[in-house]
Design a protein around this motif. Structure first.
Motif, mmCIF file in Angstrom:
data_model
loop_
_atom_site.group_PDB
_atom_site.id
_atom_site.type_symbol
_atom_site.label_atom_id
_atom_site.label_comp_id
_atom_site.label_asym_id
_atom_site.label_seq_id
_atom_site.Cartn_x
_atom_site.Cartn_y
_atom_site.Cartn_z
ATOM 1 N N ASP A 1 18.151 0.756 31.739
ATOM 2 C CA ASP A 1 17.138 0.815 32.792
ATOM 3 C C ASP A 1 15.758 0.895 32.137
ATOM 4 N N ILE A 2 14.990 -0.169 32.284
ATOM 5 C CA ILE A 2 13.696 -0.265 31.593
ATOM 6 C C ILE A 2 12.686 0.752 32.119
ATOM 7 N N VAL B 1 24.869 -7.149 22.746
ATOM 8 C CA VAL B 1 23.804 -7.614 23.624
ATOM 9 C C VAL B 1 23.323 -6.437 24.472
ATOM 10 N N LYS B 2 22.027 -6.149 24.381
ATOM 11 C CA LYS B 2 21.401 -5.131 25.222
ATOM 12 C C LYS B 2 20.466 -5.863 26.179
ATOM 13 N N VAL B 3 20.431 -5.410 27.422
ATOM 14 C CA VAL B 3 19.546 -6.015 28.398
ATOM 15 C C VAL B 3 18.764 -4.912 29.088
ATOM 16 N N TYR B 4 17.457 -4.927 28.872
ATOM 17 C CA TYR B 4 16.577 -4.006 29.581
ATOM 18 C C TYR B 4 16.295 -4.619 30.940
ATOM 19 N N CYS B 5 16.624 -3.881 32.000
ATOM 20 C CA CYS B 5 16.478 -4.386 33.362
ATOM 21 C C CYS B 5 15.900 -3.316 34.275
ATOM 22 N N TYR B 6 15.478 -3.762 35.439
ATOM 23 C CA TYR B 6 15.073 -2.881 36.524
ATOM 24 C C TYR B 6 16.000 -3.196 37.688
ATOM 25 N N SER B 7 16.671 -2.194 38.217
ATOM 26 C CA SER B 7 17.745 -2.412 39.187
ATOM 27 C C SER B 7 17.296 -3.122 40.468
ATOM 28 N N LYS B 8 16.032 -3.026 40.833
ATOM 29 C CA LYS B 8 15.554 -3.663 42.062
ATOM 30 C C LYS B 8 15.025 -5.077 41.826
ATOM 31 N N CYS B 9 15.031 -5.519 40.599
ATOM 32 C CA CYS B 9 14.495 -6.837 40.233
ATOM 33 C C CYS B 9 15.543 -7.922 40.472
ATOM 34 N N THR B 10 15.212 -8.901 41.303
ATOM 35 C CA THR B 10 16.173 -9.964 41.611
ATOM 36 C C THR B 10 16.449 -10.842 40.390
#
Length: 116
Positions: A31-32, A2-11
């Motif tokens: 980190d997207i 499982v890969k998850v593209y995220c932005y660290s400041k996104c709640t």
């Protein structure tokens, strides 16, 4: 895997990652903003998601609004949209969850529970 593209400041991303951890699902966080998917990957993810390509855009994002994309997207081809999405990870709706056989866009706990 499982890969998850995220932005660290996104709640929403934080909630999704907490959900994965709480449910014991191993995952890799990408980190997207720094390592956004390229055009080829986005094309593949779009097909795997089964969603209209426009659903991959982060319509609530500042960059989306600044670029006036709500008015521009209807006149763009799929290739143009993919190139645009690949140009900046902040244009991609997040979190973007990728497994070997499915892609989920955004975090809806019920959808993630069913898929994982």
């Amino acid at each position: 895997m499982v890969k998850v593209y995220c932005y660290s400041k996104c709640t929403t991303c934080k909630r999704a990652l907490k959900w994965l951890t709480d449910n014991g699902i191993e995952h890799t966080v990408i980190d997207i903003k720094e390592e956004h998917p390229d055009e080829k990957a986005l094309h593949k993810y779009h097909k795997m998601s089964g969603l209209p390509l426009r659903k991959l855009f982060n319509t609530s994002g500042q960059l989306y609004r600044e670029m006036g994309l709500s008015k521009k997207l209807p006149d763009m081809s799929e290739d143009e949209m993919l190139r645009l999405l690949a140009s900046d990870g902040m244009l991609v709706k997040r979190p973007l969850l990728v497994t070997d056989d499915k892609v989920l866009v955004g975090f809806r706990e019920e959808d993630w529970r069913k898929a994982l």
